[in-house]
Design an enzyme around this catalytic site. Structure first.
Site, PDB file in Angstrom:
ATOM      1  CB  CYS A   2      13.147 -39.561  25.558  1.00  0.00           C
ATOM      2  SG  CYS A   2      12.256 -39.208  24.026  1.00  0.00           S
ATOM      3  CG  ASN A  77      12.624 -36.615  29.181  1.00  0.00           C
ATOM      4  OD1 ASN A  77      11.606 -36.969  28.607  1.00  0.00           O
ATOM      5  ND2 ASN A  77      12.720 -36.571  30.508  1.00  0.00           N
ATOM      6  N   GLY A  78      11.379 -34.424  26.587  1.00  0.00           N
ATOM      7  CA  GLY A  78      10.371 -33.409  26.825  1.00  0.00           C
ATOM      8  C   GLY A  78       9.471 -33.162  25.635  1.00  0.00           C
ATOM      9  CD  GLU A  79       6.382 -34.120  23.319  1.00  0.00           C
ATOM     10  OE1 GLU A  79       6.337 -33.299  22.373  1.00  0.00           O
ATOM     11  OE2 GLU A  79       6.602 -35.323  23.153  1.00  0.00           O
ATOM     12  N   GLY A 374      -4.419 -33.218  35.652  1.00  0.00           N
ATOM     13  CA  GLY A 374      -4.716 -31.948  36.312  1.00  0.00           C
ATOM     14  C   GLY A 374      -3.786 -31.525  37.418  1.00  0.00           C
TER      15      GLY A 374
END
Length: 608
Positions: A2, A77-79, A374
């Site tokens: 976000c 904002n994130g996971e 990666g």
């Protein structure tokens, strides 16, 4: 992922400033095109742009939660990758949940554990929480700085946002660059001094830091760093541990309510993630690679890029039965997207290395909302020449910047005299090296290697993570980076440097850990960098663009660059050494200078 923004001011009724927070939030639309919402109270304004990945209905923001007659409000904002484990702990502590979103778990973690909540989190994040009763603002950023968070303070209060553009949308924030910003831009760019926002008065909350803002002022605290201790595992135990940590990190990061894909170049790092995802995702896995128009025809092998990717991609595609997408960017598209790459960063960046990634992410977004990439494996396992070449290890200064004299000579007379680029770059290098955490058991050789890894973690890796965040979020694509998992980073930090180059190969211990996971020809393939174009058409296009600047007597680039030096570059499209790392010679450098001019012009930059 976000976009978040906010404005804190204790001396006025902020409910009257709805138009201003709307304007700031709108600048972050690309980071979250699914929903845009705001929150206002007496002293605080929050704005949020949402890209829906998990719990569409339960994860709405700004999120408000009441607990013990106190109100807490958050933009995030994130996971969070250990959501279930934290939710379970919080339920045992008596908390209840109205959703299955990670957003509510983050907010509830703060309610329960206060400022130490981040120490319990595994994830990538930047967030702000307003405690209504205490009238205090808490801001936090993840350990490796995968997610950005900028801020500024002035007479109008405290202003923050995921990107610089949100701050510049505030009426009190002006696009001004002073001497220190220019030193960062030309001595170190496209990297930045940790905490620097280049623009005057704009700073970035450093990775692994929290900030608390109240009427009494602000306090910034570091909550995490790598720690040096003796490594007691055997080689076999180390290999197994790495395999487990990489596998766990990749598996955790596949969780989403939207389609997940992987980047696949045929190199070691992206192939490892693809192999794991193909077994754990549970649905058909889409994989993506990028190449350039006519690159087969114009490709030139060299020490850094000994072969092309396609044969290895085919091997991975066939071995793991992925639905692979070969994306080929035209030279015209590569040049055209240079503009939006600047807009994505709010700064000049890595020229066509940026613009191609942005274009590539838009292609991926047509099928997926989330992608695994990666990045960070080279920085933590030692994939670059400066990790093992003695002359680079022992040299004072950033080993990926060989071009300081040439950079300095490009400047016009005024700035060539005023900017001591060599001293500035050396001071930034020394500041970071001094912070390196050693163990009492470290030999001088290990200390030297740890200094190099610490430099890379704080500078080179941050630069690549910034690039990946801005280009992917400009395409509204959430990119996750399992090799930046802090548990993996903590473990690898203490692995002996000679094991990291096991068998005389870069990232040797990672290769050993992945034996039996990847086909041997992929597993032992020499490292290849991100691809670039070798097409003469690109040189022609960028030469034309630079010549247009040369013919424009009022080009803003002349405030900084010597016109004769620019003309010489345009005539030969050559530069003796790479500008940054192994990149940005020839037409790439022309593209970078064109980006600088475009940035100065389109952002109406004032140089003081």
């Amino acid at each position: 992922m976000c976009g978040i923004t906010g404005w804190l001011q204790f001396n006025k009724d902020m409910k009257q400033e709805q138009a201003q927070i709307n304007k700031m939030t709108k600048t972050l639309y690309y980071r979250g095109p699914d929903e845009q919402n705001t929150y206002s109270s007496n002293h605080i304004l929050f704005g949020h742009s949402r890209l829906i990945v998990i719990d569409p209905s339960g994860g709405k923001q700004p999120m408000v939660k009441e607990h013990n007659c106190r109100r807490y409000v958050m933009v995030y904002n994130g996971e969070l990758y250990n959501t279930d484990a934290l939710r379970s702990q919080l339920k045992k502590a008596g908390h209840t949940f109205a959703s299955h979103s990670d957003t509510e778990v983050v907010l509830t973690s703060y309610i329960e554990w206060g400022s130490s909540c981040v120490e319990k989190m595994n994830g990538i994040f930047a967030f702000a929480i307003w405690d209504d009763k205490n009238e205090s603002l808490y801001l936090a950023r993840d350990r490796l700085g995968v997610k950005p968070l900028f801020y500024t303070e002035n007479s109008d209060g405290f202003i923050f946002g995921s990107e610089i553009k949100a701050l510049l949308a505030h009426r009190s924030v002006k696009p001004v660059i002073k001497e220190e910003g220019l030193l960062d831009l030309f001595s170190l760019g496209p990297s930045r001094t940790p905490g620097s926002g280049i623009y005057d008065g704009i700073k970035e909350l450093k990775p692994a830091h929290i900030m608390q803002v109240s009427k009494q002022g602000k306090k910034i605290t570091r909550y995490w760093n790598v720690q040096s201790r003796p490594h007691r595992d055997t080689l076999e135990e180390t290999s197994e541990r790495i395999k487990m940590l990489v596998y766990q990190a990749a598996k955790r990061q596949l969780i989403a309510d939207k389609p997940v894909s992987t980047f696949l170049s045929g190199g070691l790092d992206s192939s490892a993630l693809t192999a794991i995802a193909s077994k754990e995702y549970g649905e058909e896995l889409h994989t993506y690679s990028i190449d350039y128009e006519d690159n087969k025809k114009h490709f030139k092998s060299n020490d850094f890029q000994p072969d092309s990717d396609q044969a290895y991609i085919e091997k991975m595609k066939n071995t793991f039965q992925t639905n692979h997408h070969y994306e080929t960017i035209t030279i015209e598209a590569l040049a055209e997207t240079l503009k939006e790459a600047v807009t994505a960063r709010d700064l000049p960046g890595m020229a066509d290395i940026d613009s191609s990634l942005f274009w590539f992410c838009r292609k991926i977004k047509q099928q997926a909302v989330v992608a695994l990439s990666g990045e960070c494996a080279d920085e933590i396992f030692g994939g670059y020449p400066w990790f093992y070449k003695e002359e680079l290890l022992k040299r004072q200064g950033f080993p990926w910047i060989d071009s300081l004299p040439e950079r300095h000579q490009l400047l016009n007379d005024k700035w060539r005299k005023q900017l001591n680029m060599k001293e500035y770059a050396l001071n930034r290098y020394t500041d970071t090296v001094k912070e390196t955490p050693y163990s009492a058991n470290d030999t001088e050789t290990e200390k030297q290697h740890k200094e190099m890894f610490y430099l890379n973690m704080n500078w080179f890796m941050s630069t690549l993570l910034e690039r990946k965040d801005r280009m992917s979020m400009r395409a509204s694509l959430e990119v996750r980076v399992p090799f930046a998992d802090h548990e993996l980073v903590e473990y690898i930090w203490n692995v002996p440097s000679d094991w990291k180059r096991l068998g005389g190969m870069e990232k040797g211990i990672l290769r050993k850990a992945l034996e039996g996971v990847l086909p041997d020809d992929v597993l032992y393939r020499k490292k290849n960098p991100y691809p670039k174009t070798h097409h003469p058409k690109y040189t022609a296009i960028m030469t034309k663009k630079i010549n247009e600047i040369i013919l424009s007597k009022d080009a803003p680039l002349y405030e900084l660059i010597d016109p004769e030096k620019l003309k010489k570059l345009a005539d030969s499209a050559s530069f003796q050494v790479p500008w940054f790392g192994q990149l940005m010679t020839g037409p790439q450098l022309l593209a970078y200078l064109w980006q600088v001019n475009y940035w100065l012009d389109s952002y109406n930059i004032t140089i003081k």
